[in-house]
Design a protein around this motif. Structure first.
Motif, short mmCIF file in Angstrom:
data_model
loop_
_atom_site.label_atom_id
_atom_site.label_comp_id
_atom_site.label_asym_id
_atom_site.label_seq_id
_atom_site.Cartn_x
_atom_site.Cartn_y
_atom_site.Cartn_z
N SER A 312 63.10 35.64 46.20
CA SER A 312 63.07 36.82 47.08
C SER A 312 61.78 37.60 46.91
O SER A 312 61.28 38.21 47.86
CB SER A 312 64.27 37.72 46.78
N PHE A 313 61.24 37.61 45.68
CA PHE A 313 60.02 38.37 45.42
C PHE A 313 58.76 37.49 45.46
O PHE A 313 57.68 37.95 45.11
CB PHE A 313 60.13 39.05 44.05
N GLY A 314 58.93 36.24 45.88
CA GLY A 314 57.78 35.36 46.00
C GLY A 314 57.22 34.90 44.67
O GLY A 314 56.04 34.56 44.56
N LEU A 315 58.08 34.87 43.65
CA LEU A 315 57.65 34.46 42.32
C LEU A 315 58.15 33.04 42.06
O LEU A 315 59.33 32.74 42.27
CB LEU A 315 58.23 35.43 41.28
N LYS A 316 57.26 32.15 41.64
CA LYS A 316 57.63 30.74 41.48
C LYS A 316 58.64 30.53 40.37
O LYS A 316 59.60 29.77 40.52
CB LYS A 316 56.39 29.90 41.22
N ALA A 317 58.44 31.17 39.23
CA ALA A 317 59.33 30.97 38.08
C ALA A 317 60.12 32.25 37.81
O ALA A 317 59.61 33.36 38.00
CB ALA A 317 58.53 30.59 36.84
N ALA A 318 61.36 32.08 37.37
CA ALA A 318 62.24 33.23 37.10
C ALA A 318 61.97 33.77 35.70
O ALA A 318 62.76 33.58 34.78
CB ALA A 318 63.70 32.83 37.24
N HIS A 319 60.85 34.44 35.53
CA HIS A 319 60.55 35.08 34.24
C HIS A 319 60.07 36.50 34.49
O HIS A 319 59.62 36.84 35.58
CB HIS A 319 59.50 34.28 33.47
N GLY A 320 60.19 37.33 33.48
CA GLY A 320 59.82 38.73 33.61
C GLY A 320 61.03 39.64 33.62
O GLY A 320 62.18 39.19 33.56
N ALA A 321 60.79 40.94 33.69
CA ALA A 321 61.85 41.96 33.72
C ALA A 321 61.77 42.70 35.04
O ALA A 321 60.75 43.33 35.35
CB ALA A 321 61.69 42.92 32.55
N LEU A 322 62.82 42.61 35.82
CA LEU A 322 62.86 43.24 37.14
C LEU A 322 63.26 44.71 37.01
O LEU A 322 64.32 45.03 36.47
CB LEU A 322 63.86 42.50 38.03
N VAL A 323 62.41 45.60 37.50
CA VAL A 323 62.67 47.03 37.42
C VAL A 323 63.65 47.43 38.51
O VAL A 323 63.35 47.30 39.70
CB VAL A 323 61.36 47.83 37.56
N SER A 324 64.82 47.91 38.11
CA SER A 324 65.82 48.33 39.08
C SER A 324 65.86 49.84 39.27
O SER A 324 66.39 50.32 40.27
CB SER A 324 67.21 47.83 38.66
N ARG A 325 65.31 50.57 38.31
CA ARG A 325 65.26 52.03 38.45
C ARG A 325 64.12 52.57 37.62
O ARG A 325 63.81 52.07 36.55
CB ARG A 325 66.58 52.66 37.99
N VAL A 326 63.49 53.61 38.15
CA VAL A 326 62.41 54.29 37.44
C VAL A 326 62.80 55.75 37.27
O VAL A 326 63.13 56.44 38.23
CB VAL A 326 61.08 54.20 38.23
N ASP A 327 62.81 56.23 36.02
CA ASP A 327 63.18 57.62 35.75
C ASP A 327 62.14 58.58 36.34
O ASP A 327 60.94 58.39 36.15
CB ASP A 327 63.29 57.86 34.24
N THR A 328 62.63 59.58 37.01
CA THR A 328 61.74 60.59 37.57
C THR A 328 60.95 61.28 36.45
O THR A 328 61.52 61.66 35.43
CB THR A 328 62.55 61.66 38.34
N ASP A 329 59.65 61.39 36.65
CA ASP A 329 58.75 62.03 35.69
C ASP A 329 58.66 61.29 34.35
O ASP A 329 58.16 61.84 33.37
CB ASP A 329 59.17 63.50 35.42
N GLY A 330 59.14 60.06 34.30
CA GLY A 330 59.00 59.26 33.08
C GLY A 330 57.63 58.62 33.01
O GLY A 330 56.85 58.66 33.97
N PRO A 331 57.29 58.00 31.88
CA PRO A 331 55.98 57.36 31.72
C PRO A 331 55.69 56.32 32.80
O PRO A 331 54.58 56.24 33.32
CB PRO A 331 56.06 56.72 30.34
N ALA A 332 56.70 55.51 33.14
CA ALA A 332 56.49 54.48 34.16
C ALA A 332 56.24 55.07 35.53
O ALA A 332 55.36 54.61 36.28
CB ALA A 332 57.71 53.56 34.20
N ILE A 343 57.93 43.19 35.64
CA ILE A 343 57.02 43.29 34.50
C ILE A 343 56.87 41.91 33.88
O ILE A 343 57.83 41.35 33.35
CB ILE A 343 57.53 44.32 33.47
N LEU A 344 55.67 41.35 33.97
CA LEU A 344 55.40 39.99 33.49
C LEU A 344 54.81 39.97 32.08
O LEU A 344 54.96 38.98 31.36
CB LEU A 344 54.43 39.28 34.44
N GLY A 345 54.12 41.06 31.71
CA GLY A 345 53.49 41.07 30.40
C GLY A 345 53.18 42.48 29.95
O GLY A 345 53.09 43.41 30.76
#
Length: 492
Positions: A312-332, A343-345
């Motif tokens: 679905s995200f156009g990524l060949k291999a199923a590796h990494g961490a999929l971000v499902s939520r980002v905290d408001t005003d958080g570092p990310a 997040i791949l690395g």
């Protein structure tokens, strides 16, 4: 029968009488086995003496046990628990055949036992990492203990001081008042390979300095509610009393602390887990220096990828961490990370799964700047994030339980202002019914559809257009109760 992860705590309520059943012991010796090549023809004595002989040497567990066993200690703890007031029959030890027994059972007064405290006892293991008396063990071995006693193999006993406890990693640091103690060297778990021989030393069921052996079954295992420890899985026999003892490699180096088993029966069934010693060493250093442990924080909730989501995200291999939520005003959020990023690395170190991200981030000191490699809209890019300090952790689980009546198969309506405020989002469509591809994928009534392939959805018409623009696969971000998760959809 439900399978459980069991922390092998030796804590148990004290009872009036303790009975021990019989035990059968079998002694097995490990030595050197020699194999000679088979021959179908007779050879001369000279030829036979010249022929090379093959020798298979088994691991030398004996030398490791003799050399480092004295650095493994037996830990016994004492604590108290509060008991509530309760009624107690006056029958006590009265014989049931006594003619007055039935009378008192039916009509006798109940004696009220007041609230109080009951003494608890427990046991575990630990190992000395500094000759001046610093000991590592599990937090669950000494948690809530009022007295901790350490017993050495030479029968000396010391009252230990608990320097600090870190429950998220299940690590505790103790100190005893002694000098010139035997120690064990610490190894590097990253150099440990699956299939490698390892041995454990501890006090299972109180049998001090018992040695068991096996192999490394897997590395970087994630266990429920243990998000900051990439466990080493082994088939070494571990039982209550082994908790806190060392897992050693064939060099005699500690690579882990035996902590938990995975069991349906409550006893050892071939699945044991150890905390990597590098995680324990970091915790030890912080506890001894600062008295507490600080961890890095990105401010995201992540979930694992499967092949459908990767497609679905156009990524060949199923590796990494999929971000499902980002905290408001958080570092990310401040660094520009968005829900739907993968997040791949981190600092050029590969992130293979969502379980690998929390311990990697937690190990980074708050305030330090790191480079994240992320996947967004079909290509990778680098972002710089200043890591914050962890207060509480959230990891989304992909539970997959669960009308644009077209490609997706849902009946939806816009959210009311109150509902938007409840989920803290101005976008989203409430699912009233789910059929077809949506129902097959697990979307259910009551879910809120927030985005399609990372694009926010705020209207029914917008949902139709977004679905018309995607191919066979789509990643639908939904909110279910308090969790946000991506669900892969096969649209056909």
């Amino acid at each position: 029968m439900k399978t459980k992860v069991i922390k092998l705590s030796g804590i148990a309520l004290a009872v009036a009488a303790l009975s021990l059943g019989g035990y059968n012991f079998a002694n097995h010796s490990i030595g050197t086995a020699h194999a000679s090549p088979a021959s179908a023809t007779m050879t001369s004595p000279a030829a036979a003496s010249a022929a090379p002989s093959a020798a298979l040497t088994l691991p030398d567990f004996q030398s490791i046990a003799e050399r480092y066993g004295p650095a493994v200690v037996n830990i016994s703890v004492e604590g108290t628990v509060k008991t509530s007031a309760r009624g107690q029959s006056p029958l006590g030890g009265m014989n049931p055949n006594d003619p007055f027994y039935d009378f008192f059972r039916r009509f006798g007064p109940q004696i009220q036992v007041p609230e109080g405290e009951q003494i608890t006892h427990g046991m575990g293991s630990g190992f000395i990492v500094s000759s001046d008396g610093v000991i590592l063990t599990n937090a669950h071995v000494v948690a809530d203990a009022t007295q901790v006693t350490v017993k050495l193999t030479d029968k000396r006993e010391f009252t230990a001081k608990v320097i600090g406890i870190d429950k998220p990693t299940d690590i505790a640091v103790l100190r005893i008042d002694a000098k010139d103690l035997p120690t064990v060297p610490l190894g590097d778990p990253s150099q440990t390979r699956v299939g490698e021989w390892v041995l454990a030393i501890g006090a299972p069921f109180g049998f001090e300095n018992s040695v068991t052996a096996g192999i490394v079954s897997a590395k970087s295992r994630s266990l429920p509610d243990e998000g900051y420890v990439p466990f080493i899985q082994t088939d070494v026999a571990i039982n209550p009393g082994n908790s806190g003892g060392p897992l050693l490699n064939l060099k005699g180096e500690v690579i882990g602390i035996n902590s938990q088993i995975y069991s349906r029966s409550g006893g050892y069934q071939g699945l044991s887990f150890a905390i990597p010693i590098n995680v324990a060493a970091q915790v030890r250093d912080q506890l001894m220096t600062h008295g507490k442990v600080t961890r890095g924080r990105l401010g995201v909730a992540v979930q694992d990828l499967n092949q459908a989501l990767a497609n679905s995200f156009g990524l060949k291999a199923a590796h990494g961490a999929l971000v499902s939520r980002v905290d408001t005003d958080g570092p990310a959020a401040k660094a520009g990370i968005e829900a739907g990023d993968i997040i791949l690395g981190i600092n050029d170190e590969r992130v293979g799964s969502s379980a690998e991200l929390p311990p990697k981030v937690a190990a980074i000191p708050p305030g330090e700047t790191v480079k994240l490699e992320i996947w967004r809209q079909g290509k990778s890019r680098d972002l710089t994030v200043t890591v914050g300090e962890l207060k509480s952790a959230q990891v989304a689980a992909n539970d997959s339980q669960d009308m644009d009546q077209g490609r997706l198969g849902v009946a939806v309506r816009p959210l009311s202002p109150e509902e938007q405020q409840q989920i803290e989002s101005t976008a989203g469509l409430l699912v009233l019914d789910s059929t077809g591809p949506a129902a097959h994928a697990g979307i259910q009534r009551g879910d809120v559809i927030l985005a399609v392939n990372g694009k926010a959805v705020s209207s029914i018409e917008g949902l139709r257009k977004d679905l018309a623009a995607v191919g066979k696969h789509a990643a639908i971000l939904i909110q279910r109760e308090d969790a946000r998760i991506f669900i892969p959809i096969e649209l056909g």
